[in-house]
Design a protein around this motif. Structure first.
Motif, short mmCIF file in Angstrom:
data_model
loop_
_atom_site.label_atom_id
_atom_site.label_comp_id
_atom_site.label_asym_id
_atom_site.label_seq_id
_atom_site.Cartn_x
_atom_site.Cartn_y
_atom_site.Cartn_z
N PHE A 58 1.44 -5.86 -4.62
CA PHE A 58 0.13 -6.39 -4.82
C PHE A 58 -0.20 -7.50 -5.92
O PHE A 58 -1.52 -8.25 -5.30
N ILE A 59 0.59 -8.28 -6.50
CA ILE A 59 0.34 -9.62 -7.13
C ILE A 59 0.34 -10.84 -6.30
O ILE A 59 -0.45 -11.44 -5.93
N GLY A 60 1.78 -10.85 -5.57
CA GLY A 60 1.69 -11.94 -4.85
C GLY A 60 0.54 -12.06 -3.16
O GLY A 60 0.02 -12.80 -3.12
N LEU A 95 8.41 -6.39 3.53
CA LEU A 95 7.95 -5.65 3.41
C LEU A 95 8.82 -4.46 3.71
O LEU A 95 8.55 -3.36 4.77
N THR A 96 9.03 -3.73 2.70
CA THR A 96 9.38 -2.42 1.95
C THR A 96 8.60 -1.61 2.12
O THR A 96 7.31 -1.47 1.87
N TYR A 97 8.69 -0.89 1.01
CA TYR A 97 7.77 0.37 1.63
C TYR A 97 6.26 -0.20 0.18
O TYR A 97 5.52 0.04 0.55
N SER A 98 6.71 -0.91 -0.73
CA SER A 98 5.39 -0.94 -1.50
C SER A 98 4.45 -3.01 -0.80
O SER A 98 3.77 -3.81 -1.63
N GLY A 99 5.75 -3.14 0.27
CA GLY A 99 4.89 -4.37 0.87
C GLY A 99 3.95 -3.69 2.23
O GLY A 99 4.43 -3.79 3.26
N VAL A 100 2.50 -4.78 1.98
CA VAL A 100 1.95 -4.27 3.19
C VAL A 100 0.88 -5.15 3.47
O VAL A 100 -0.08 -6.09 2.63
N GLU A 101 1.78 -5.77 4.87
CA GLU A 101 1.03 -7.04 5.54
C GLU A 101 -0.34 -6.38 5.73
O GLU A 101 -1.30 -8.17 5.76
#
Length: 323
Positions: A11-13, A35-41
Motif C-alpha cells: 500500500f504505502i510502498g 508478493l505475499t498476500y498484501s503485496g500486489v504487483e
C-alpha cells in the motif's frame, strides 16, 4: 540517486514508488517485494514502463537475494513489513521474522555495500497508547501488540547500526494511513467495500478508540523529505493532524455510502487494544518544512470514490483472503 524500495508493491510502498517515478523521469528505483498476500504487483502498473523502474521478487529475509539486489544502490527505503495487528495476535512468528530478522538482513547488506542512506519506515504504535498529549520522538517505546513490538525491535536495530557501524540511518514513525490501493483487511477499505456490497461492518467495542489519520500521499512526501534532508541517526514523527474515534469514522463512512447504523455489527474488542495514538510532529514540520496537503474530508471522499471505481482491484483480493 538509485533507491532500493523494499515492500514496494504494498500500500504505502507502491504510493511512494508511483509518486517518485511520476515526478522524476530520471529517477531510478528498484522494488524488492516477496508478493505475499498484501503485496500486489498491479499496484505498480502505472509506472511499470518507466525506464528507471526495476522489479525484483524476493524475500528480505534471504541474505543472498538481499545482498545481490543491494549492490550499486545509493539508498534504501524500507517499507517491507507484516503490519496487521489482528494477524499478529493470531500468530506473532511471521511478524518477528519479517520485521526484525528481515530488517537485520537488510542492515547487514547496507553496511557491507556501503549504502549512503537507510530510511526505516515505522509506526506510531511503537509508543503504545497515550490518554492525553502527544508523543515526541524521545518518548520511550512501549508497544502493546506483537506487531508493534516487532516494529520496535526493528527501530532499535536500525538505530543501533547507525551508532555501531556508522550507517546513515533515519527512522520515520507515522500515524494511521489511508488512501487508494490499501489492502481491504484494514479498517477504512474493509468498511467501504463491505458497505458497497450491502454487508455489515465490524466495530470493535464501543468505538471510542482514537487514531490520527494521514493520507498516504502526504506520508510519502514526508518520507522523501526525510530521505533527502533528515539528519543521520534521527527519528521523525509524521502526523496527519486529524484525530478521529473509530465510532466517528464509522459514521463518516456510513454517510459516504448512504448507509445507516443498522449496518454496524458491534464485536468484542481487540485484545490489548490501544485507546489513543497521537504524534507530535513539530520536528519534521520545523526542520524539513513538512505539512499535510490532503484534508481528511477530501481524502476520505476521494478514497471512497476510488474503491467504488476499482472493484476489479479489491474484489479478487477480498475473495482470496476470505474477508
Amino acid at each position: 540517486m538509485r533507491i532500493l524500495v523494499t515492500g514496494g508493491a504494498g500500500f504505502i510502498g507502491s504510493e511512494y514508488v508511483r509518486q517518485r517515478l511520476s515526478a522524476d523521469p530520471a529517477a531510478r528505483i528498484t522494488v524488492l517485494d516477496k508478493l505475499t498476500y498484501s503485496g500486489v504487483e498491479a499496484n505498480l502498473a502505472p509506472v511499470a514502463g518507466h525506464p528507471g523502474y526495476t522489479f525484483v521478487r524476493g524475500d528480505i529475509c534471504d541474505p543472498d537475494v538481499v545482498g545481490e539486489v543491494m549492490a550499486d544502490h545509493d539508498a534504501v527505503v524500507h517499507f517491507a513489513a507484516e503490519s496487521h495487528v489482528d494477524r499478529s495476535i493470531e500468530g506473532a512468528g511471521p511478524f518477528v521474522r519479517t520485521n526484525v530478522l528481515g530488517t537485520q538482513v537488510l542492515l547487514d547488506a547496507a553496511v557491507r555495500h556501503r549504502v549512503g542512506r537507510f530510511l526505516h519506515v515505522s509506526t506510531d504504535e511503537v509508543y503504545g497508547s497515550i490518554s492525553e498529549g502527544s508523543w515526541t520522538e524521545e518518548w520511550p517505546l512501549s508497544p502493546n501488540s506483537p506487531y508493534s513490538a516487532s516494529k520496535s525491535g526493528a527501530d532499535l536495530l536500525a538505530l543501533a547500526y547507525h551508532r555501531t557501524h556508522g550507517l546513515d540511518v533515519v527512522v520515520t514513525r507515522c500515524t494511521n494511513n489511508y488512501g487508494p490501493y490499501q489492502f481491504p483487511e484494514k479498517v477504512i477499505p474493509l468498511f467501504i467495500t463491505n458497505l458497497i456490497d450491502g454487508r455489515t461492518v465490524p466495530l470493535y467495542g464501543d468505538g471510542r478508540n482514537i487514531r490520527d489519520w494521514l493520507h498516504v500521499s502526504d506520508h510519502c512526501r514526508a518520507i522523501d523529505l526525510v530521505l533527502h534532508g533528515g539528519r543521520a541517526g534521527e527519528v521523525y514523527n509524521v502526523g496527519g493532524g486529524t484525530e478521529v474515534s473509530n465510532h466517528k469514522l464509522t459514521g463518516l463512512l456510513l454517510d459516504a455510502v448512504g448507509a445507516g447504523w443498522d449496518r454496524v455489527s458491534y464485536v468484542a474488542d481487540r485484545k490489548g487494544h490501544d485507546l489513543r495514538y497521537s504524534l507530535d510532529d513539530s520536528k519534521i514540520r520545523e526542520h524539513l518544512g513538512y505539512a499535510p496537503q490532503v484534508s481528511f474530508a477530501d481524502g476520505l471522499a476521494a478514497t471512497v470514490a476510488w474503491y467504488r471505481e476499482h472493484r476489479s482491484w479489491w474484489e479478487p483480493l477480498k475473495a482470496r483472503a476470505a474477508l
